[in-house]
Design an enzyme around this catalytic site. Sequence first.
Site, PDB file in Angstrom:
ATOM      1  N   PHE A   8      45.623  45.802  40.814  1.00  0.00           N
ATOM      2  CA  PHE A   8      45.152  45.405  39.486  1.00  0.00           C
ATOM      3  C   PHE A   8      44.241  46.506  38.940  1.00  0.00           C
ATOM      4  CE2 PHE A   8      46.684  41.334  40.932  1.00  0.00           C
ATOM      5  CZ  PHE A   8      47.353  40.869  39.803  1.00  0.00           C
ATOM      6  N   TYR A  48      52.846  41.144  33.496  1.00  0.00           N
ATOM      7  CA  TYR A  48      52.206  42.277  32.824  1.00  0.00           C
ATOM      8  C   TYR A  48      53.163  43.434  32.533  1.00  0.00           C
ATOM      9  CZ  TYR A  48      48.008  39.865  34.481  1.00  0.00           C
ATOM     10  OH  TYR A  48      47.044  38.928  34.723  1.00  0.00           O
ATOM     11  N   ASP A  96      46.598  53.807  29.317  1.00  0.00           N
ATOM     12  CA  ASP A  96      46.570  53.418  27.910  1.00  0.00           C
ATOM     13  C   ASP A  96      45.224  53.793  27.318  1.00  0.00           C
ATOM     14  OD1 ASP A  96      45.548  51.338  29.716  1.00  0.00           O
ATOM     15  OD2 ASP A  96      45.148  50.192  27.894  1.00  0.00           O
ATOM     16  N   ASN A 118      41.380  46.965  37.439  1.00  0.00           N
ATOM     17  CA  ASN A 118      39.945  47.172  37.680  1.00  0.00           C
ATOM     18  C   ASN A 118      39.634  47.746  39.058  1.00  0.00           C
ATOM     19  OD1 ASN A 118      39.793  45.999  35.197  1.00  0.00           O
ATOM     20  ND2 ASN A 118      38.513  44.275  35.808  1.00  0.00           N
ATOM     21  N   ASN A 133      38.448  50.455  32.532  1.00  0.00           N
ATOM     22  CA  ASN A 133      38.048  50.024  33.867  1.00  0.00           C
ATOM     23  C   ASN A 133      38.855  50.694  34.982  1.00  0.00           C
ATOM     24  OD1 ASN A 133      35.963  48.314  33.070  1.00  0.00           O
ATOM     25  ND2 ASN A 133      37.371  46.622  32.682  1.00  0.00           N
ATOM     26  N   HIS A 163      48.608  47.621  28.536  1.00  0.00           N
ATOM     27  CA  HIS A 163      47.796  48.096  29.649  1.00  0.00           C
ATOM     28  C   HIS A 163      48.657  48.745  30.742  1.00  0.00           C
ATOM     29  CE1 HIS A 163      43.621  48.278  30.390  1.00  0.00           C
ATOM     30  NE2 HIS A 163      43.455  47.247  31.186  1.00  0.00           N
TER      31      HIS A 163
END
Length: 203
Positions: A77, A18, A104, A79, A125, A23
């Site tokens: 992560f 990632y 973002d 969320n 989220n 994100h």
Amino acid sequence: MSSFSMLLAGLGNPGPKYAATRHNFGFLLVDALREKLEGRASAGLAPVSAAKGKGDMWQARPVANKPAWLLLKPMTFMNLSGDAVAPVLRFYKMQPDQLLVIHDELDLPLGRMKMKFGGGNAGHNGLKSIAERLGTNDFHRLRLGVGRPLVGETADYVLSPFTAEELPTVSKILDAALKALVTFARFGSERATEQVNSFRIAS
């Protein structure tokens, strides 16, 4: 009372998969700030153990003669960002209005950014998780625009890397955002908000 004046939390997802995705814009800015302050004795940049061990964290002074900040990259992560942010605020006896979250933003095009205090989460989220864990939306946000996809799913879009064509704009945004963080540390949120919200990339 905390010895730190602000908690700067840049949102993203951990792991190399990632690293360069849209994100992870928040992670990118925290890393850029660390790089800027590294080797500057007055910055006092040093790693700190994150409360509950759910993030990578450093202490630093963005401005030499001002109080230190905490810089946090949650490793939960996206969320579950609140699971990293909330324990740090509590451990250091900081209030929600001492939190600045970098994330973002789909509702802004790449090349624009906005700073605001409070408000809704616009379906993000990471923000939703933080607000739920804190019990309030009353914290600062630095919204880094990524725009919306012309085709395809939003989830796939934010988890995909910036394109080669976008990278020069990303670099300019990071430079401008770093200047805004220094303004925030030196003069406070109002001056920084004016600086951020009036920013435009010259065509």
